[in-house]
Design a protein around this motif. Structure first.
Motif, short mmCIF file in Angstrom:
data_model
loop_
_atom_site.label_atom_id
_atom_site.label_comp_id
_atom_site.label_asym_id
_atom_site.label_seq_id
_atom_site.Cartn_x
_atom_site.Cartn_y
_atom_site.Cartn_z
N GLN A 26 -5.99 0.67 -5.66
CA GLN A 26 -5.55 1.75 -4.41
C GLN A 26 -4.33 1.33 -3.89
N LEU A 27 -3.54 2.49 -2.88
CA LEU A 27 -2.35 2.52 -2.03
C LEU A 27 -2.53 1.64 -1.30
N GLY A 28 -2.58 0.85 -0.43
CA GLY A 28 -2.68 0.41 0.78
C GLY A 28 -2.23 0.88 1.76
N THR A 29 -2.38 0.65 3.41
CA THR A 29 -1.23 0.41 3.97
C THR A 29 -0.85 -0.51 5.10
N ASN A 178 4.86 -12.73 -4.80
CA ASN A 178 5.99 -12.13 -4.67
C ASN A 178 5.92 -10.57 -4.19
N TRP A 179 6.82 -10.80 -2.56
CA TRP A 179 7.16 -9.53 -2.42
C TRP A 179 8.69 -8.45 -2.76
N THR A 180 8.23 -7.24 -3.18
CA THR A 180 9.58 -6.73 -3.65
C THR A 180 9.02 -5.10 -2.88
N GLY A 181 10.52 -4.38 -2.43
CA GLY A 181 10.11 -2.85 -2.29
C GLY A 181 11.29 -2.44 -1.36
N THR A 182 11.55 -1.22 -1.27
CA THR A 182 11.89 -0.68 -0.25
C THR A 182 11.73 0.59 0.31
N GLY A 183 12.10 0.79 1.28
CA GLY A 183 12.45 1.24 2.41
C GLY A 183 13.82 1.84 3.11
N PHE A 184 13.26 2.78 4.12
CA PHE A 184 14.47 3.17 5.09
C PHE A 184 13.83 3.21 6.67
N ARG A 195 10.02 2.04 11.15
CA ARG A 195 10.35 1.90 9.27
C ARG A 195 9.23 2.63 8.57
N MET A 196 9.43 3.24 7.46
CA MET A 196 9.04 3.43 6.43
C MET A 196 9.85 3.03 5.27
N GLY A 197 8.15 2.71 4.25
CA GLY A 197 8.15 2.09 2.80
C GLY A 197 7.29 1.90 1.90
N TYR A 198 7.91 1.62 0.97
CA TYR A 198 6.95 0.76 0.37
C TYR A 198 7.40 -0.29 -0.83
N PHE A 199 6.36 -1.32 -1.05
CA PHE A 199 5.86 -2.17 -2.19
C PHE A 199 5.13 -3.17 -2.72
N GLN A 200 5.50 -4.13 -3.45
CA GLN A 200 4.35 -4.43 -4.01
C GLN A 200 3.91 -5.56 -4.11
N PRO A 204 -0.57 -14.59 -9.68
CA PRO A 204 -0.77 -14.77 -10.60
C PRO A 204 -2.02 -13.85 -11.24
N ASN A 205 -2.69 -13.31 -10.52
CA ASN A 205 -3.67 -12.74 -10.22
C ASN A 205 -3.59 -10.98 -10.96
N VAL A 206 -3.13 -10.49 -9.90
CA VAL A 206 -3.11 -8.83 -9.51
C VAL A 206 -1.58 -8.45 -8.64
N VAL A 207 -1.64 -7.61 -9.26
CA VAL A 207 -0.15 -6.74 -8.69
C VAL A 207 -0.82 -5.81 -7.55
N LEU A 208 -0.46 -5.83 -6.11
CA LEU A 208 -1.21 -4.58 -5.31
C LEU A 208 -0.23 -4.09 -4.44
N LYS A 209 0.33 -2.48 -4.17
CA LYS A 209 0.77 -1.40 -3.96
C LYS A 209 0.35 -1.19 -2.75
N ARG A 210 1.40 -1.39 -1.82
CA ARG A 210 1.59 -1.34 -0.46
C ARG A 210 2.34 -0.35 0.66
N LEU A 211 2.01 0.85 0.94
CA LEU A 211 2.94 1.80 2.25
C LEU A 211 3.46 0.68 3.42
N GLN A 212 4.58 0.72 4.19
CA GLN A 212 5.29 -0.16 5.64
C GLN A 212 4.97 1.53 5.98
#
Length: 226
Positions: A26-29, A178-184, A195-200, A204-212
């Motif tokens: 999922q792409l969470g927000t 660990n959070w890594t992201g970018t945005g405007f 603020r509008m961005g995207y990060f992961q 140790p177990n999962v990688v989640l994708k998020r909008l900000q």
């Protein structure tokens, strides 16, 4: 018989797809409010409210509220002492007992300027009082380091990248996230930014994708009115 076989296959595929549905798919927000309210030359109040979802507007994950008092030693160095309260759902797309946390935190904030590039460093210590699964209470010490680098594209637009690492000092394996992201960031006026961005989020177990999607509010109550 042929139609029945096709129908069974389609049913199996749909069922398998639904069964494989997970938070990683999922792409969470995150819907965010962050505020800084200047009280005097040295002191300001920091406020925050985040509403976080596993999906765009559904499947609640966490809400968190934060309040802190900030003291500025100079334009490049300041500290914040504060408290926060958070509730969270421990599982995606299934029922689970909520997690409740009450935290104290201490921030050291440093700012560096490299031409037009602004680099902000934040070291945060957290004392977390955690209540979960109805009858489990825990106390944990966390440390976080965040590096945020921004660059102005125009008078009203800037781009940023960030990385934040989380360590749990009460565990043998201390790495948590660990959070890594970018945005405007878009400046509407002297008080309000968007603020509008995207990060992961890497664990140790999962990688989640998020909008900000966020609002930043800055006010100044230190000015004397005549």
């Amino acid at each position: 018989m042929h139609k029945l076989f096709i129908l069974c296959c389609l049913s199996f595929i749909i069922t398998s797809t639904q069964a494989q549905k997970s938070a990683e798919d999922q792409l969470g927000t995150w819907y965010m409010y962050n505020g800084s309210h200047k009280l005097s030359e040295k002191f300001s109040l920091k406020t925050m409210a985040h509403f976080r979802y596993y999906e765009l507007v559904s499947e609640f994950q966490q809400e968190i509220y934060r309040l802190g008092l900030n003291y500025a030693f100079n334009p490049k160095t300041n500290v914040t002492l504060g408290t926060s309260y958070a509730t969270g759902d421990l599982a995606y797309d299934t029922s689970s007992a909520n997690l409740y946390e009450f935290r104290f935190y201490e921030d050291l904030n440093l700012k560096s300027l490299w031409g037009k590039i602004t680099a902000k460093h934040r070291i945060r210590f957290e004392q977390r009082f955690i209540h979960k699964n109805i009858n489990i209470d825990q106390f944990q010490n966390w440390i976080r380091y965040d590096l945020n680098v921004s660059y102005p594209l125009s008078k009203t637009w800037s781009v940023y990248v960030f990385n934040e690492i989380f360590l749990n000092l009460n565990r043998n394996k201390r790495f948590v996230q660990n959070w890594t992201g970018t945005g405007f960031i878009h400046t509407l006026n002297k008080n309000i930014k968007l603020r509008m961005g995207y990060f992961q989020i890497k664990t140790p177990n999962v990688v989640l994708k998020r909008l900000q999607l966020g609002v930043i509010l800055n006010t100044d109550f230190s000015k004397k009115t005549i």
